[in-house]
Design a protein around this motif. Structure first.
Motif, PDB file in Angstrom:
ATOM      1  N   GLY A 108       0.839  -1.196   0.000  1.00  0.00           N
ATOM      2  CA  GLY A 108       0.000   0.000   0.000  1.00  0.00           C
ATOM      3  C   GLY A 108       0.871   1.242   0.000  1.00  0.00           C
ATOM      4  N   VAL A 109       0.238   2.388  -0.209  1.00  0.00           N
ATOM      5  CA  VAL A 109       0.973   3.652  -0.308  1.00  0.00           C
ATOM      6  C   VAL A 109       0.381   4.655   0.685  1.00  0.00           C
ATOM      7  N   VAL A 110       1.267   5.292   1.440  1.00  0.00           N
ATOM      8  CA  VAL A 110       0.867   6.405   2.298  1.00  0.00           C
ATOM      9  C   VAL A 110       1.149   7.683   1.506  1.00  0.00           C
ATOM     10  N   GLN A 111       0.093   8.428   1.170  1.00  0.00           N
ATOM     11  CA  GLN A 111       0.275   9.688   0.452  1.00  0.00           C
ATOM     12  C   GLN A 111       0.061  10.834   1.431  1.00  0.00           C
ATOM     13  N   LEU A 112       1.101  11.640   1.597  1.00  0.00           N
ATOM     14  CA  LEU A 112       1.038  12.756   2.547  1.00  0.00           C
ATOM     15  C   LEU A 112       0.592  14.024   1.831  1.00  0.00           C
ATOM     16  N   ILE A 113      -0.371  14.710   2.435  1.00  0.00           N
ATOM     17  CA  ILE A 113      -0.912  15.946   1.868  1.00  0.00           C
ATOM     18  C   ILE A 113      -1.013  16.976   2.994  1.00  0.00           C
ATOM     19  N   ASP A 114      -0.579  18.188   2.733  1.00  0.00           N
ATOM     20  CA  ASP A 114      -0.626  19.277   3.721  1.00  0.00           C
ATOM     21  C   ASP A 114      -2.089  19.646   3.980  1.00  0.00           C
ATOM     22  N   ILE A 115      -2.539  19.465   5.226  1.00  0.00           N
ATOM     23  CA  ILE A 115      -3.958  19.683   5.562  1.00  0.00           C
ATOM     24  C   ILE A 115      -4.382  21.140   5.359  1.00  0.00           C
ATOM     25  N   MET A 126      -1.101  12.083  -8.672  1.00  0.00           N
ATOM     26  CA  MET A 126      -0.463  10.944  -8.014  1.00  0.00           C
ATOM     27  C   MET A 126      -1.515   9.981  -7.474  1.00  0.00           C
ATOM     28  N   TYR A 127      -2.530  10.521  -6.817  1.00  0.00           N
ATOM     29  CA  TYR A 127      -3.583   9.658  -6.262  1.00  0.00           C
ATOM     30  C   TYR A 127      -4.278   8.884  -7.383  1.00  0.00           C
ATOM     31  N   ASP A 128      -4.635   9.585  -8.448  1.00  0.00           N
ATOM     32  CA  ASP A 128      -5.314   8.919  -9.577  1.00  0.00           C
ATOM     33  C   ASP A 128      -4.441   7.816 -10.169  1.00  0.00           C
ATOM     34  N   TRP A 129      -3.141   8.103 -10.286  1.00  0.00           N
ATOM     35  CA  TRP A 129      -2.202   7.137 -10.865  1.00  0.00           C
ATOM     36  C   TRP A 129      -2.101   5.892  -9.978  1.00  0.00           C
ATOM     37  N   LEU A 130      -2.030   6.107  -8.661  1.00  0.00           N
ATOM     38  CA  LEU A 130      -1.948   4.977  -7.725  1.00  0.00           C
ATOM     39  C   LEU A 130      -3.211   4.128  -7.784  1.00  0.00           C
ATOM     40  N   LYS A 131      -4.357   4.796  -7.894  1.00  0.00           N
ATOM     41  CA  LYS A 131      -5.621   4.050  -7.947  1.00  0.00           C
ATOM     42  C   LYS A 131      -5.755   3.315  -9.282  1.00  0.00           C
ATOM     43  N   HIS A 132      -5.243   3.919 -10.351  1.00  0.00           N
ATOM     44  CA  HIS A 132      -5.236   3.263 -11.658  1.00  0.00           C
ATOM     45  C   HIS A 132      -4.482   1.923 -11.566  1.00  0.00           C
ATOM     46  N   HIS A 133      -3.417   1.928 -10.760  1.00  0.00           N
ATOM     47  CA  HIS A 133      -2.624   0.707 -10.577  1.00  0.00           C
ATOM     48  C   HIS A 133      -3.110  -0.123  -9.386  1.00  0.00           C
ATOM     49  N   GLU A 134      -4.275   0.239  -8.887  1.00  0.00           N
ATOM     50  CA  GLU A 134      -4.993  -0.554  -7.878  1.00  0.00           C
ATOM     51  C   GLU A 134      -4.240  -0.703  -6.559  1.00  0.00           C
ATOM     52  N   HIS A 135      -3.538   0.352  -6.151  1.00  0.00           N
ATOM     53  CA  HIS A 135      -2.876   0.338  -4.845  1.00  0.00           C
ATOM     54  C   HIS A 135      -3.823   0.878  -3.776  1.00  0.00           C
ATOM     55  N   PRO A 136      -3.903   0.212  -2.619  1.00  0.00           N
ATOM     56  CA  PRO A 136      -4.589   0.839  -1.485  1.00  0.00           C
ATOM     57  C   PRO A 136      -3.797   2.083  -1.072  1.00  0.00           C
ATOM     58  N   VAL A 137      -4.495   3.163  -0.734  1.00  0.00           N
ATOM     59  CA  VAL A 137      -3.821   4.414  -0.366  1.00  0.00           C
ATOM     60  C   VAL A 137      -4.341   4.888   0.990  1.00  0.00           C
ATOM     61  N   LEU A 138      -3.419   5.234   1.871  1.00  0.00           N
ATOM     62  CA  LEU A 138      -3.753   5.894   3.129  1.00  0.00           C
ATOM     63  C   LEU A 138      -3.326   7.349   2.992  1.00  0.00           C
ATOM     64  N   ILE A 139      -4.280   8.268   3.127  1.00  0.00           N
ATOM     65  CA  ILE A 139      -3.939   9.693   3.080  1.00  0.00           C
ATOM     66  C   ILE A 139      -3.584  10.158   4.488  1.00  0.00           C
ATOM     67  N   VAL A 140      -2.406  10.748   4.636  1.00  0.00           N
ATOM     68  CA  VAL A 140      -2.014  11.353   5.906  1.00  0.00           C
ATOM     69  C   VAL A 140      -1.993  12.866   5.700  1.00  0.00           C
ATOM     70  N   ALA A 141      -2.899  13.547   6.413  1.00  0.00           N
ATOM     71  CA  ALA A 141      -3.019  15.009   6.297  1.00  0.00           C
ATOM     72  C   ALA A 141      -2.080  15.634   7.328  1.00  0.00           C
ATOM     73  N   THR A 142      -0.932  16.117   6.860  1.00  0.00           N
ATOM     74  CA  THR A 142       0.139  16.589   7.756  1.00  0.00           C
ATOM     75  C   THR A 142      -0.082  18.035   8.206  1.00  0.00           C
ATOM     76  N   LYS A 143       0.716  18.412   9.213  1.00  0.00           N
ATOM     77  CA  LYS A 143       0.790  19.789   9.721  1.00  0.00           C
ATOM     78  C   LYS A 143      -0.525  20.236  10.358  1.00  0.00           C
ATOM     79  N   ALA A 144      -1.207  19.291  11.012  1.00  0.00           N
ATOM     80  CA  ALA A 144      -2.501  19.592  11.641  1.00  0.00           C
ATOM     81  C   ALA A 144      -2.372  20.610  12.767  1.00  0.00           C
TER      82      ALA A 144
END
Length: 197
Positions: A108-115, A126-144
């Motif tokens: 799986g892939v952890v994709q970090l995005i500035d909240i 990047m998210y669309d590309w990962l989903k196209h390749h059927e990877h599970p993605v965990l979004i981590v919203a940083t700098k909360a």
């Protein structure tokens, strides 16, 4: 999760350098200045293990961290930086494609995005590309810690809408300053790595 051991074992610039072995791994992806090194150091409770760079986009290798002699974090180069030549970017693109398309150990892939900001065009691509390749993605919203807690839900909603987040993918609100979201992030990553709920 208790971290008993964590070390960087290889920085790979070419696919033949990717480590062999049965260990499952999660890739960590995000824009150059999103706080990826701080996330790694916070999650592993190791202050200087991942170097934070003053020059965004400086990480030009895939860096494998071997944790608890059981699994890997793979820090992939930050995207969205412009100070790299077109030919370098293309060469990197090919290495990254090989990794994301062919790496059997990748769970799986952890994709970090500035909240604080809505996802950029690069984040969405990047998210669309990962989903196209059927990877599970965990979004981590940083700098909360940089926005009031009362606004977190609004910003999370903005991320979900911009990414058109798939229902199976989760978002964790995270701060490396306060440790907010650390336990939840470990829970979700353990689920990706080992199928542990």
């Amino acid at each position: 999760m208790k971290i008993n051991s964590a070390e960087i074992i290889i920085s790979a610039a070419k696919p033949h350098q990717f480590p062999a072995g049965p260990f499952p791994e999660v890739a960590l992806s995000g824009r150059s200045n999103v706080g990826k090194s701080s996330f790694i150091n916070t999650m592993l409770a190791r202050k200087g293990l991942a170097r934070t760079s003053q020059r965004p986009g400086k990480t030009q290798t895939l860096n494998w961290y071997f944790i608890n002699e059981r699994f890997h974090f793979v820090d992939v180069p930050g995207y969205g930086y412009a100070k790299v030549s077109k030919s370098e970017r293309e060469a990197w693109g090919r290495v990254m494609e090989t990794y994301f398309q062919e790496r059997e150990q990748l769970k799986g892939v952890v994709q970090l995005i500035d909240i604080r900001h809505k996802p950029t065009e690069d984040d969405v691509m990047m998210y669309d590309w990962l989903k196209h390749h059927e990877h599970p993605v965990l979004i981590v919203a940083t700098k909360a810690d940089k926005i009031p807690r009362g606004k977190w839900d609004k910003h999370v909603k903005q991320i979900k809408e911009h990414l058109e987040l798939h229902t199976e993918d989760k978002i964790v609100v995270f701060s490396s300053e306060t440790g907010q979201g650390k336990e939840k992030a470990w829970k979700e990553m353990s689920n990706l790595l080992f199928g542990e709920k």
